[in-house]
Design a protein around this motif. Structure first.
Motif, short mmCIF file in Angstrom:
data_model
loop_
_atom_site.label_atom_id
_atom_site.label_comp_id
_atom_site.label_asym_id
_atom_site.label_seq_id
_atom_site.Cartn_x
_atom_site.Cartn_y
_atom_site.Cartn_z
N ARG A 9 0.75 -1.26 -0.10
CA ARG A 9 0.11 0.04 0.11
C ARG A 9 0.93 1.39 0.14
O ARG A 9 1.97 1.14 0.63
CB ARG A 9 -0.74 0.13 1.30
CG ARG A 9 -1.91 -0.80 1.37
CD ARG A 9 -2.38 -1.00 2.89
NE ARG A 9 -3.63 -1.65 3.13
CZ ARG A 9 -4.81 -1.01 2.75
NH1 ARG A 9 -5.09 0.02 2.38
NH2 ARG A 9 -5.93 -1.91 2.87
N GLN A 125 -12.10 4.22 3.88
CA GLN A 125 -12.12 3.42 2.61
C GLN A 125 -11.10 4.15 1.89
O GLN A 125 -11.40 5.42 1.70
CB GLN A 125 -13.25 2.67 1.99
CG GLN A 125 -13.96 1.86 3.13
CD GLN A 125 -15.28 1.38 2.59
OE1 GLN A 125 -15.26 0.69 1.53
NE2 GLN A 125 -16.39 1.42 3.48
N ASP A 126 -10.96 3.56 0.59
CA ASP A 126 -10.14 4.47 -0.38
C ASP A 126 -10.96 5.51 -0.73
O ASP A 126 -12.22 5.28 -1.12
CB ASP A 126 -9.81 3.40 -1.61
CG ASP A 126 -8.72 2.55 -1.42
OD1 ASP A 126 -8.08 2.84 -0.68
OD2 ASP A 126 -8.69 1.48 -2.28
N ASP A 128 -12.06 7.98 0.85
CA ASP A 128 -12.83 8.84 1.72
C ASP A 128 -11.98 9.94 2.29
O ASP A 128 -10.71 9.93 2.31
CB ASP A 128 -13.24 8.05 3.07
CG ASP A 128 -14.41 7.03 2.70
OD1 ASP A 128 -14.96 7.09 1.78
OD2 ASP A 128 -14.58 5.88 3.53
N LEU A 147 -5.46 3.46 5.43
CA LEU A 147 -6.70 3.07 5.29
C LEU A 147 -7.12 3.48 3.60
O LEU A 147 -8.30 3.15 3.46
CB LEU A 147 -7.61 3.40 6.22
CG LEU A 147 -7.52 2.71 7.54
CD1 LEU A 147 -8.22 3.02 8.72
CD2 LEU A 147 -7.77 1.19 7.50
N GLY A 148 -6.24 4.27 3.14
CA GLY A 148 -6.78 4.97 1.82
C GLY A 148 -7.29 5.98 1.56
O GLY A 148 -7.74 6.53 0.67
N GLY A 149 -7.64 6.76 2.85
CA GLY A 149 -8.36 7.88 2.79
C GLY A 149 -7.47 9.17 2.49
O GLY A 149 -6.31 9.10 2.36
N LYS A 178 -16.19 11.72 5.21
CA LYS A 178 -16.81 10.84 6.06
C LYS A 178 -16.63 10.88 7.27
O LYS A 178 -17.68 10.42 8.32
CB LYS A 178 -16.41 9.23 5.80
CG LYS A 178 -17.14 7.93 6.26
CD LYS A 178 -16.85 6.91 5.92
CE LYS A 178 -17.38 6.28 4.39
NZ LYS A 178 -16.86 4.95 4.23
#
Ligand SMILES: Cc1ncc(COP(=O)(O)O)c(C=O)c1O
Length: 411
Positions: A9, A125-126, A128, A147-149, A178
């Motif tokens: 990642r 998630q991705d 956000d 976490l991809g945010g 979010k």
């Protein structure tokens, strides 16, 4: 060899571990031990009384009993010891205005860092967007990235003691937002967000249907009778907030690695369902020690007195140095200084290391608004004398730096 980091990642690919770069990371490996042996005073770890012993006797005894009786060799339930959760529920009612069911709304975590991450995993998630006051605890941003945010930095107001202003949130919200992650009391600025600001933020969070994660790791030590408001206790917030707590900071039990999450049945159901794979279980003996600390938390009165003395001493010694702007801490074990008039923050950190033998944190790691600042952990060491000596060395070094800057400017 193929570059295996290419399979990672992005947040891990970008992470600097300290093995291959020339950055000195005090939180990796034995660097701290090496530096202390060389005579440096470490005021860069938010670890009360570090490296000295300060554990209350009844806490040590309760922990040792569990080990000596052999019970320490066994797990508690992954969601935590039932009896500890009962004591925490009492504390939440008394201190946080939260009336919760200990067996449904509390999850014990191995320290609050893992709790903070666990609180964010179900939601972020991705793609956000996560709104984070700036400056604040670096893990808030790092967890979001892992976490991809995306992080939306929301500047705090330095002119008002780093207060939270909901208008800054309104100006920056996006359709992808979010979550709001709040650290209250804040690290590194050590201020406590006021009821009025939190009520306005709660209204904003509810109106935009956001999730709130709030980290109250520093709540145990608040100065000057300032009110500590638990945002989850405000109307409409229990339904959408995960609160993160710790025994590490105010109680000075960082090595025990005990923290806890508090939230409603709906979110907790999912956390209970995944606790084994995400956090395993928290150390059994340490949970018994934490329970003893809650049974008799009177030692906190001493800790509050000591840390207030440290806060005042640090402020008195450093705030009037030409080129330093200092904010009087409202909580905990940290002091926060604007040293931008003395040069680049990294040069000031280096100057303190070389001329005062004191290690402090540069402010940039806490977010863009931290640039030009330093964070000093005034709550370290058990001896006031050693603490005073370190602060006096800092004063002298900063005065010298200030004089040098003035001389350079007049040339
Ligand atoms: C604001 C804040 N939250 C959480 C933590 C994590 O503390 P622990 O994992 O020891 O509970 C820290 C540690 O520095 C912190 O500064």
């Amino acid at each position: 060899m193929n570059d295996i980091t290419g399979k990672m990642r992005k947040a891990f690919r970008d992470a600097e571990g300290g093995l291959f770069g020339d950055v000195e990371k005090a939180d990796v490996g034995d660097q701290v031990v090496v530096l202390m042996k060389q005579g440096y005073t470490l005021m860069s770890w938010a670890d009360a009384f570090f490296p000295d012993s300060a554990t209350p006797a009844h806490v040590s005894r309760a922990t040792a009993d569990v080990i000596l009786e052999g019970r320490g060799a066994h797990y508690t339930a992954p969601i935590g010891s039932g009896s500890l959760k009962v004591k925490i529920a009492r504390k939440l009612k008394r201190e946080n205005q939260l009336d919760v069911d200990p067996q449904r709304n509390i999850l014990i975590t191995p320290g609050s860092d893992s709790g903070l991450f666990f609180a964010m995993i179900p939601f972020v998630q991705d793609g956000d967007d996560v709104m984070i006051p700036d400056p604040s605890y670096p893990n808030n941003a790092q967890n979001t990235h892992i976490l991809g945010g995306n992080v939306i930095d929301v500047p705090l107001d330095p002119a008002k003691g780093w207060a939270l202003d909901v208008r800054a949130f309104e100006e920056r919200i996006t359709p992808a937002t979010k979550m709001v992650v709040l650290t209250n009391p804040n690290n590194p600025t050590a201020n406590v967000f006021r009821r009025e600001a939190l009520e306005a933020l709660a209204e904003f969070i509810i109106r935009h249907d956001l999730v709130c994660v709030v980290d109250q790791a520093f709540e145990d030590i608040i100065f000057d009778d300032i009110e500590m408001v638990t945002i989850a206790s405000l109307p409409g917030m229990w339904e959408r907030t995960i609160s993160v707590f710790s025994f590490s900071k105010g109680m000075g039990l960082s090595g025990y690695r005990v923290g806890y999450l508090v939230t409603n049945d709906v979110i907790m159901d999912k956390l209970y369902g995944t606790a084994v794979s995400v956090i395993g279980a928290t150390n059994t003996a340490a949970q018994a020690g934490a329970e003893a600390a809650l049974d008799d938390p009177s030692f906190l009165n001493d800790y509050r007195r000591i840390q207030k003395y440290r806060r005042d001493f640090c402020y008195k010694a450093l705030h009037d140095i030409p080129g330093v702007r200092m904010y009087k801490s409202e909580s905990g074990i940290l002091s926060w200084l604007d040293v931008s008039a003395l040069g680049a923050e990294s040069d000031v950190v280096k100057h303190l290391r070389d001329h005062a033998k004191v290690l402090v944190n540069g402010g940039s790691v806490y977010g863009p608004s931290g640039r030009g600042h330093i964070r000093v952990v005034h709550g370290v060491l058990s001896s006031d004398e050693k603490f005073e000596d370190a602060v006096c060395r800092m004063r002298k070094a900063l005065l010298d730096l200030s004089k040098n800057r003035k001389r350079e400017a007049s040339c």
